[in-house]
Design an enzyme around this catalytic site. Structure first.
Site, mmCIF file in Angstrom:
data_model
loop_
_atom_site.group_PDB
_atom_site.id
_atom_site.type_symbol
_atom_site.label_atom_id
_atom_site.label_comp_id
_atom_site.label_asym_id
_atom_site.label_seq_id
_atom_site.Cartn_x
_atom_site.Cartn_y
_atom_site.Cartn_z
ATOM 1 N N TYR A 186 0.799 -1.232 0.000
ATOM 2 C CA TYR A 186 0.000 0.000 0.000
ATOM 3 C C TYR A 186 0.836 1.290 0.000
ATOM 4 O O TYR A 186 0.270 2.378 -0.010
ATOM 5 C CB TYR A 186 -0.952 0.007 1.213
ATOM 6 C CG TYR A 186 -1.911 -1.166 1.206
ATOM 7 C CD1 TYR A 186 -2.870 -1.301 0.203
ATOM 8 C CD2 TYR A 186 -1.852 -2.158 2.191
ATOM 9 C CE1 TYR A 186 -3.741 -2.385 0.176
ATOM 10 C CE2 TYR A 186 -2.722 -3.237 2.180
ATOM 11 C CZ TYR A 186 -3.659 -3.343 1.167
ATOM 12 O OH TYR A 186 -4.523 -4.418 1.143
ATOM 13 N N HIS B 5 -9.391 0.786 -5.492
ATOM 14 C CA HIS B 5 -8.454 0.117 -4.601
ATOM 15 C C HIS B 5 -7.052 0.653 -4.862
ATOM 16 O O HIS B 5 -6.688 0.895 -6.026
ATOM 17 C CB HIS B 5 -8.458 -1.392 -4.834
ATOM 18 C CG HIS B 5 -9.816 -1.986 -4.612
ATOM 19 N ND1 HIS B 5 -10.313 -2.213 -3.355
ATOM 20 C CD2 HIS B 5 -10.792 -2.323 -5.492
ATOM 21 C CE1 HIS B 5 -11.540 -2.695 -3.469
ATOM 22 N NE2 HIS B 5 -11.863 -2.765 -4.744
ATOM 23 N N SER C 239 -4.257 -1.061 -4.253
ATOM 24 C CA SER C 239 -3.480 -2.161 -4.853
ATOM 25 C C SER C 239 -4.259 -2.785 -6.006
ATOM 26 O O SER C 239 -5.470 -2.559 -6.155
ATOM 27 C CB SER C 239 -3.200 -3.229 -3.787
ATOM 28 O OG SER C 239 -4.423 -3.855 -3.383
ATOM 29 N N ARG D 194 -9.461 -11.807 -3.123
ATOM 30 C CA ARG D 194 -9.584 -10.385 -3.499
ATOM 31 C C ARG D 194 -10.104 -10.209 -4.928
ATOM 32 O O ARG D 194 -10.425 -9.111 -5.355
ATOM 33 C CB ARG D 194 -8.244 -9.669 -3.337
ATOM 34 C CG ARG D 194 -7.781 -9.606 -1.900
ATOM 35 C CD ARG D 194 -6.521 -8.767 -1.755
ATOM 36 N NE ARG D 194 -5.756 -9.210 -0.610
ATOM 37 C CZ ARG D 194 -5.965 -8.829 0.653
ATOM 38 N NH1 ARG D 194 -6.909 -7.970 0.929
ATOM 39 N NH2 ARG D 194 -5.234 -9.295 1.640
HETATM 40 C C1 DQA Z 1 -7.805 -2.580 -0.716
HETATM 41 C C2 DQA Z 1 -7.748 -4.025 -1.206
HETATM 42 C C3 DQA Z 1 -8.522 -4.939 -0.282
HETATM 43 O O1 DQA Z 1 -8.473 -6.284 -0.754
HETATM 44 C C4 DQA Z 1 -7.961 -4.894 1.108
HETATM 45 O O2 DQA Z 1 -8.734 -5.701 1.988
HETATM 46 C C5 DQA Z 1 -7.787 -3.517 1.638
HETATM 47 C C6 DQA Z 1 -7.350 -2.464 0.726
HETATM 48 C C7 DQA Z 1 -6.903 -1.639 -1.571
HETATM 49 O O3 DQA Z 1 -7.116 -0.435 -1.486
HETATM 50 O O4 DQA Z 1 -6.009 -2.117 -2.277
HETATM 51 O O5 DQA Z 1 -7.918 -3.268 2.817
HETATM 52 O O6 DQA Z 1 -9.134 -2.128 -0.828
#
Ligand code: DQA
Length: 143
Positions: A22, A101, A103, A112
Site C-alpha cells: 500500500y 483500490h 493495490s 480479493r
Molecule cells: C484494498 C484491497 C482490499 O483487498 C484490502 O482488503 C484492503 C485495501 C486496496 O485499497 O487495495 O484493505 O481495498
C-alpha cells in the site's frame, strides 16, 4: 462537482501497514493530493473513513437523503469482498459510486478477485495508488 471519498476498514492505517503493498503515504497524504486535484479543477471533496460497516452504510444513506454530493469514490477495503449490506446501500442510492483500490486486487490472493460491490458501482479502478482515486474522479466527471 462535489465528491465524497469514503475509505473503509483498515484504510486508516495506510502508509503504516503492509507498506510493500500500500506504499508509505498515509491516508492524510492521499487525501491531501485528492483535495489539491479537486481544487485545481474547481471541484469540492469531502472525506470519510470508518472501520465499521454500518457507519459506511449510514454515510451512503446520508449522502442520498441529504444530497450531500454528486458522486462517491469508495474504497471499502476488505468489506469489498463480502459486504452485502454495503452493496445494497449502493444499490439503494441514486448517486454514482466508483469502486477503487490502492493495490491491484487481481494480482493478489484469490479472495480479493471477488467484489460484491462492483455490480452496483459505475466502474472499478485498482492498482494505481492515489491514482485510482483521481482516475475515478476524472471518470465520474466525464460520465
Ligand atoms: C484494498 C484491497 C482490499 O483487498 C484490502 O482488503 C484492503 C485495501 C486496496 O485499497 O487495495 O484493505 O481495498
Amino acid at each position: 462537482m462535489k465528491y465524497l471519498v469514503i475509505n473503509g476498514v483498515n484504510l486508516n492505517l495506510t502508509g503504516k501497514r503492509e507498506q510493500s503493498v500500500y506504499g508509505t503515504e498515509t491516508l492524510d497524504d492521499l487525501n491531501k493530493k485528492i483535495a489539491e486535484y479537486c481544487e485545481k479543477n474547481g471541484d469540492t471533496v469531502d472525506f470519510y473513513q470508518s472501520n465499521i460497516e454500518g457507519e459506511i452504510v449510514n454515510k451512503l444513506h446520508q449522502a442520498f437523503l441529504e444530497k450531500t454530493c454528486d458522486a462517491i469514490i469508495l474504497n471499502a477495503g476488505a468489506f469489498t469482498h463480502y459486504s452485502y449490506a454495503i452493496r445494497d446501500a449502493i444499490a439503494s442510492i441514486n448517486i454514482p459510486v466508483a469502486e477503487v483500490h490502492i493495490s491491484n486486487v487481481h494480482a493478489r490472493e484469490q479472495f480479493r478477485n471477488t467484489s460484491v460491490l462492483s455490480e452496483v458501482c459505475k466502474g472499478v479502478i485498482c492498482g494505481f495508488g492515489v491514482g485510482s482515486y483521481i482516475g475515478a474522479i476524472e471518470a465520474l466527471k466525464n460520465r
